[in-house]
Scaffold this motif. Structure first.
Motif, PDB file in Angstrom:
ATOM      1  N   LEU A   1      43.958 -17.200 -15.101  1.00  0.00           N
ATOM      2  CA  LEU A   1      43.428 -18.384 -14.417  1.00  0.00           C
ATOM      3  C   LEU A   1      43.205 -18.140 -12.927  1.00  0.00           C
ATOM      4  CD1 LEU A   1      45.456 -21.295 -16.080  1.00  0.00           C
ATOM      5  CD2 LEU A   1      42.982 -20.935 -16.200  1.00  0.00           C
ATOM      6  N   LYS A   2      43.764 -17.050 -12.412  1.00  0.00           N
ATOM      7  CA  LYS A   2      43.653 -16.771 -10.976  1.00  0.00           C
ATOM      8  C   LYS A   2      42.773 -15.550 -10.682  1.00  0.00           C
ATOM      9  CE  LYS A   2      48.213 -18.776 -10.129  1.00  0.00           C
ATOM     10  NZ  LYS A   2      49.615 -18.523  -9.709  1.00  0.00           N
ATOM     11  N   ILE A   3      42.085 -15.073 -11.716  1.00  0.00           N
ATOM     12  CA  ILE A   3      41.269 -13.858 -11.560  1.00  0.00           C
ATOM     13  C   ILE A   3      39.810 -14.212 -11.286  1.00  0.00           C
ATOM     14  CG2 ILE A   3      40.183 -12.048 -12.986  1.00  0.00           C
ATOM     15  CD1 ILE A   3      42.836 -11.350 -14.086  1.00  0.00           C
ATOM     16  N   ASP A   4      39.181 -13.406 -10.427  1.00  0.00           N
ATOM     17  CA  ASP A   4      37.724 -13.446 -10.299  1.00  0.00           C
ATOM     18  C   ASP A   4      37.188 -12.414 -11.288  1.00  0.00           C
ATOM     19  OD1 ASP A   4      35.052 -13.250  -9.708  1.00  0.00           O
ATOM     20  OD2 ASP A   4      35.316 -12.920  -7.557  1.00  0.00           O
ATOM     21  N   PHE A   5      36.673 -12.880 -12.413  1.00  0.00           N
ATOM     22  CA  PHE A   5      36.248 -11.952 -13.456  1.00  0.00           C
ATOM     23  C   PHE A   5      35.074 -11.082 -13.029  1.00  0.00           C
ATOM     24  CE2 PHE A   5      38.724 -14.887 -16.077  1.00  0.00           C
ATOM     25  CZ  PHE A   5      39.437 -13.989 -16.850  1.00  0.00           C
ATOM     26  N   ASN A   6      34.351 -11.500 -12.008  1.00  0.00           N
ATOM     27  CA  ASN A   6      33.257 -10.653 -11.504  1.00  0.00           C
ATOM     28  C   ASN A   6      33.781  -9.332 -10.953  1.00  0.00           C
ATOM     29  OD1 ASN A   6      30.987 -12.178 -12.150  1.00  0.00           O
ATOM     30  ND2 ASN A   6      31.167 -13.444 -10.317  1.00  0.00           N
TER      31      ASN A   6
ATOM     32  N   THR B   1      42.153 -24.505 -22.868  1.00  0.00           N
ATOM     33  CA  THR B   1      41.093 -25.347 -22.296  1.00  0.00           C
ATOM     34  C   THR B   1      40.811 -24.978 -20.838  1.00  0.00           C
ATOM     35  OG1 THR B   1      41.543 -27.158 -23.836  1.00  0.00           O
ATOM     36  CG2 THR B   1      40.344 -27.707 -21.828  1.00  0.00           C
ATOM     37  N   PRO B   2      41.839 -24.794 -19.990  1.00  0.00           N
ATOM     38  CA  PRO B   2      41.560 -24.343 -18.618  1.00  0.00           C
ATOM     39  C   PRO B   2      40.831 -22.999 -18.550  1.00  0.00           C
ATOM     40  CG  PRO B   2      43.793 -25.187 -18.750  1.00  0.00           C
ATOM     41  CD  PRO B   2      43.274 -25.143 -20.156  1.00  0.00           C
ATOM     42  N   ILE B   3      41.149 -22.080 -19.461  1.00  0.00           N
ATOM     43  CA  ILE B   3      40.476 -20.771 -19.472  1.00  0.00           C
ATOM     44  C   ILE B   3      39.008 -20.939 -19.844  1.00  0.00           C
ATOM     45  CG2 ILE B   3      40.248 -18.638 -20.820  1.00  0.00           C
ATOM     46  CD1 ILE B   3      42.274 -18.260 -18.716  1.00  0.00           C
ATOM     47  N   ILE B   4      38.734 -21.721 -20.890  1.00  0.00           N
ATOM     48  CA  ILE B   4      37.350 -21.972 -21.293  1.00  0.00           C
ATOM     49  C   ILE B   4      36.581 -22.606 -20.140  1.00  0.00           C
ATOM     50  CG2 ILE B   4      35.864 -23.354 -22.805  1.00  0.00           C
ATOM     51  CD1 ILE B   4      38.029 -22.998 -24.999  1.00  0.00           C
ATOM     52  N   ALA B   5      37.178 -23.620 -19.515  1.00  0.00           N
ATOM     53  CA  ALA B   5      36.517 -24.317 -18.403  1.00  0.00           C
ATOM     54  C   ALA B   5      36.260 -23.363 -17.237  1.00  0.00           C
ATOM     55  CB  ALA B   5      37.362 -25.500 -17.947  1.00  0.00           C
ATOM     56  N   LYS B   6      37.223 -22.504 -16.936  1.00  0.00           N
ATOM     57  CA  LYS B   6      37.059 -21.550 -15.828  1.00  0.00           C
ATOM     58  C   LYS B   6      35.898 -20.596 -16.103  1.00  0.00           C
ATOM     59  CE  LYS B   6      39.349 -17.505 -13.741  1.00  0.00           C
ATOM     60  NZ  LYS B   6      39.185 -17.804 -12.301  1.00  0.00           N
ATOM     61  N   ILE B   7      35.873 -20.012 -17.301  1.00  0.00           N
ATOM     62  CA  ILE B   7      34.847 -19.021 -17.626  1.00  0.00           C
ATOM     63  C   ILE B   7      33.451 -19.647 -17.614  1.00  0.00           C
ATOM     64  CG2 ILE B   7      33.972 -17.538 -19.486  1.00  0.00           C
ATOM     65  CD1 ILE B   7      36.916 -16.925 -20.165  1.00  0.00           C
ATOM     66  N   LEU B   8      33.346 -20.894 -18.100  1.00  0.00           N
ATOM     67  CA  LEU B   8      32.037 -21.551 -18.134  1.00  0.00           C
ATOM     68  C   LEU B   8      31.630 -22.073 -16.754  1.00  0.00           C
ATOM     69  CD1 LEU B   8      32.214 -23.524 -21.511  1.00  0.00           C
ATOM     70  CD2 LEU B   8      31.186 -21.294 -21.063  1.00  0.00           C
TER      71      LEU B   8
ATOM     72  N   GLU C   1      32.580 -21.222 -13.748  1.00  0.00           N
ATOM     73  CA  GLU C   1      32.422 -20.241 -12.670  1.00  0.00           C
ATOM     74  C   GLU C   1      31.244 -19.296 -12.902  1.00  0.00           C
ATOM     75  OE1 GLU C   1      36.214 -18.443 -11.709  1.00  0.00           O
ATOM     76  OE2 GLU C   1      37.145 -20.409 -11.389  1.00  0.00           O
ATOM     77  N   GLY C   2      30.531 -19.510 -13.997  1.00  0.00           N
ATOM     78  CA  GLY C   2      29.229 -18.862 -14.183  1.00  0.00           C
ATOM     79  C   GLY C   2      29.252 -17.368 -14.401  1.00  0.00           C
ATOM     80  N   TYR C   3      30.281 -16.863 -15.078  1.00  0.00           N
ATOM     81  CA  TYR C   3      30.346 -15.424 -15.309  1.00  0.00           C
ATOM     82  C   TYR C   3      29.285 -14.970 -16.311  1.00  0.00           C
ATOM     83  CZ  TYR C   3      34.785 -15.885 -12.894  1.00  0.00           C
ATOM     84  OH  TYR C   3      35.737 -16.161 -11.953  1.00  0.00           O
TER      85      TYR C   3
ATOM     86  N   LEU D   1      35.088 -31.987 -23.013  1.00  0.00           N
ATOM     87  CA  LEU D   1      35.103 -30.572 -23.383  1.00  0.00           C
ATOM     88  C   LEU D   1      33.938 -30.245 -24.309  1.00  0.00           C
ATOM     89  CD1 LEU D   1      36.557 -27.824 -23.242  1.00  0.00           C
ATOM     90  CD2 LEU D   1      37.924 -28.554 -25.222  1.00  0.00           C
ATOM     91  N   SER D   2      33.608 -31.155 -25.218  1.00  0.00           N
ATOM     92  CA  SER D   2      32.459 -30.958 -26.123  1.00  0.00           C
ATOM     93  C   SER D   2      31.192 -30.775 -25.308  1.00  0.00           C
ATOM     94  CB  SER D   2      32.288 -32.171 -27.048  1.00  0.00           C
ATOM     95  OG  SER D   2      33.503 -32.667 -27.516  1.00  0.00           O
ATOM     96  N   VAL D   3      30.995 -31.655 -24.323  1.00  0.00           N
ATOM     97  CA  VAL D   3      29.785 -31.610 -23.503  1.00  0.00           C
ATOM     98  C   VAL D   3      29.750 -30.340 -22.662  1.00  0.00           C
ATOM     99  CG1 VAL D   3      28.508 -32.752 -21.635  1.00  0.00           C
ATOM    100  CG2 VAL D   3      29.555 -34.123 -23.451  1.00  0.00           C
ATOM    101  N   LEU D   4      30.884 -29.983 -22.064  1.00  0.00           N
ATOM    102  CA  LEU D   4      30.952 -28.772 -21.234  1.00  0.00           C
ATOM    103  C   LEU D   4      30.546 -27.543 -22.035  1.00  0.00           C
ATOM    104  CD1 LEU D   4      31.822 -27.131 -18.699  1.00  0.00           C
ATOM    105  CD2 LEU D   4      34.126 -27.061 -19.692  1.00  0.00           C
ATOM    106  N   VAL D   5      31.164 -27.354 -23.202  1.00  0.00           N
ATOM    107  CA  VAL D   5      30.892 -26.155 -24.000  1.00  0.00           C
ATOM    108  C   VAL D   5      29.463 -26.163 -24.518  1.00  0.00           C
ATOM    109  CG1 VAL D   5      31.485 -24.900 -26.098  1.00  0.00           C
ATOM    110  CG2 VAL D   5      33.301 -25.787 -24.630  1.00  0.00           C
ATOM    111  N   GLN D   6      29.017 -27.300 -25.036  1.00  0.00           N
ATOM    112  CA  GLN D   6      27.680 -27.357 -25.628  1.00  0.00           C
ATOM    113  C   GLN D   6      26.573 -27.301 -24.578  1.00  0.00           C
ATOM    114  OE1 GLN D   6      27.536 -30.601 -28.542  1.00  0.00           O
ATOM    115  NE2 GLN D   6      29.646 -30.131 -29.126  1.00  0.00           N
ATOM    116  N   TYR D   7      26.884 -27.626 -23.335  1.00  0.00           N
ATOM    117  CA  TYR D   7      25.937 -27.486 -22.230  1.00  0.00           C
ATOM    118  C   TYR D   7      25.600 -26.010 -22.004  1.00  0.00           C
ATOM    119  CZ  TYR D   7      24.202 -27.776 -17.356  1.00  0.00           C
ATOM    120  OH  TYR D   7      23.458 -27.683 -16.199  1.00  0.00           O
ATOM    121  N   TYR D   8      26.626 -25.158 -22.145  1.00  0.00           N
ATOM    122  CA  TYR D   8      26.454 -23.738 -21.845  1.00  0.00           C
ATOM    123  C   TYR D   8      26.289 -22.851 -23.073  1.00  0.00           C
ATOM    124  CZ  TYR D   8      27.932 -24.468 -16.963  1.00  0.00           C
ATOM    125  OH  TYR D   8      28.021 -24.865 -15.657  1.00  0.00           O
TER     126      TYR D   8
END
Length: 279
Positions: free
Chosen positions: A99-104, A125-132, A134-136, A165-172
């Motif tokens: 949760l504290k990593i910059d995956f880039n 859920t926080p991991i999914i939200a972070k990855i989506l 933060e636009g990796y 969460l449904s909207v967040l995931v399905q948006y991306y």
């Protein structure tokens, strides 16, 4: 070296599960094989594995992928992973909180990124939200999650599972449920059923909006106050007066007496753009 299974590795290193980290390790090889097959990892792929545990799945990924970068928080697991996977020159291990990593920083110039995760349920859920959010740049995320969370992700409007969460995931992403997993597939056994789900990132978001931050602010507020009408939920954002807000609803063609859980992604986008127009 002959492959050791999870139970044998736990016994070999006398590993003690950390309840505070919510650890549950996969012991079912059928599930492991389905994760490998469902994620469609190939020799072209750079895999980021979050939560490798004792490295049973990691070993299989290393045999399939170009490179595997495993991110592990538990310091007790680091020497186990280093020892068990030392033969692989395509293995990288990072001892950090995902949760504290910059995956880039991990991805660098790599292409064909696939993320695979088997995490404590409180952090999925926080991991999914972070990855989506933060636009990796990744192709897919294959993740083991609690059955109820997977049902929320994969749900349609107008049902109790449908939410922010449904909207967040399905948006991306497109979503694909790979398999159901019973508690008996883990040690120690969790008290809930699990699902392996794959999120395939879209080339562009499913709907176009003029202001993405406003879109998600409206979505969150609509579901935070899901018992209230959209009029009352949006009013609490204090982005416009009531008269202007009525104009925005009328412009979007949406009845303000509806509740957020009835809106499709496109309707949320239409409402966002109408509100954006008037503020």
């Amino acid at each position: 070296m002959e492959k050791l299974i999870t139970k044998e590795l736990v016994k070999k290193y006398n590993f003690k599960f950390n309840k505070n980290l919510g650890q549950n390790f996969l012991i079912d090889n059928n599930v492991l094989d389905n994760i490998i097959e469902g994620s469609e990892v190939s020799k072209d792929d750079f895999v980021i594995e979050i939560g490798p545990g004792v490295g049973t799945l990691t070993r299989e990924l290393l045999n399939k992928a170009k490179k595997v970068c495993a991110v592990e928080l538990d310091s007790e697991l680091i020497p186990i992973l280093q020892n068990e996977l030392k033969e692989f020159d395509n293995f990288q291990l990072i001892h950090k909180d995902a949760l504290k990593i910059d995956f880039n920083e991990i991805i660098g110039d790599e292409k064909h990124i696939k993320v695979i995760a088997n995490l404590p349920y409180y952090v999925t859920t926080p991991i999914i939200a972070k990855i989506l959010n933060e636009g990796y740049n990744f192709d897919s995320l294959t993740i083991m999650i609690q059955k109820e969370v997977a049902e929320r992700i994969d749900s349609e409007p107008d049902c109790k599972e449908y939410g922010a969460l449904s909207v967040l995931v399905q948006y991306y992403c497109d979503t694909k449920i790979i398999m159901n997993v019973p508690p008996s597939a883990f040690i120690p056994q969790p008290k809930v059923n699990s699902i392996v789900i794959r999120l395939d990132k879209l080339d562009k978001p499913r709907v176009e909006v003029k202001d993405k931050q406003l879109f998600f602010k409206i979505v969150r507020q609509s579901f935070n106050m899901r018992r209230k009408t959209l009029r009352n939920a949006i009013k609490s954002l204090k982005v416009m007066d009531l008269e202007t807000m009525e104009k925005a609803f009328n412009d979007a063609g949406i009845d303000p007496r509806r509740r957020g859980e009835t809106l499709s992604l496109q309707e949320f986008a239409n409402l966002t753009d109408s509100i954006y127009k008037f503020i």
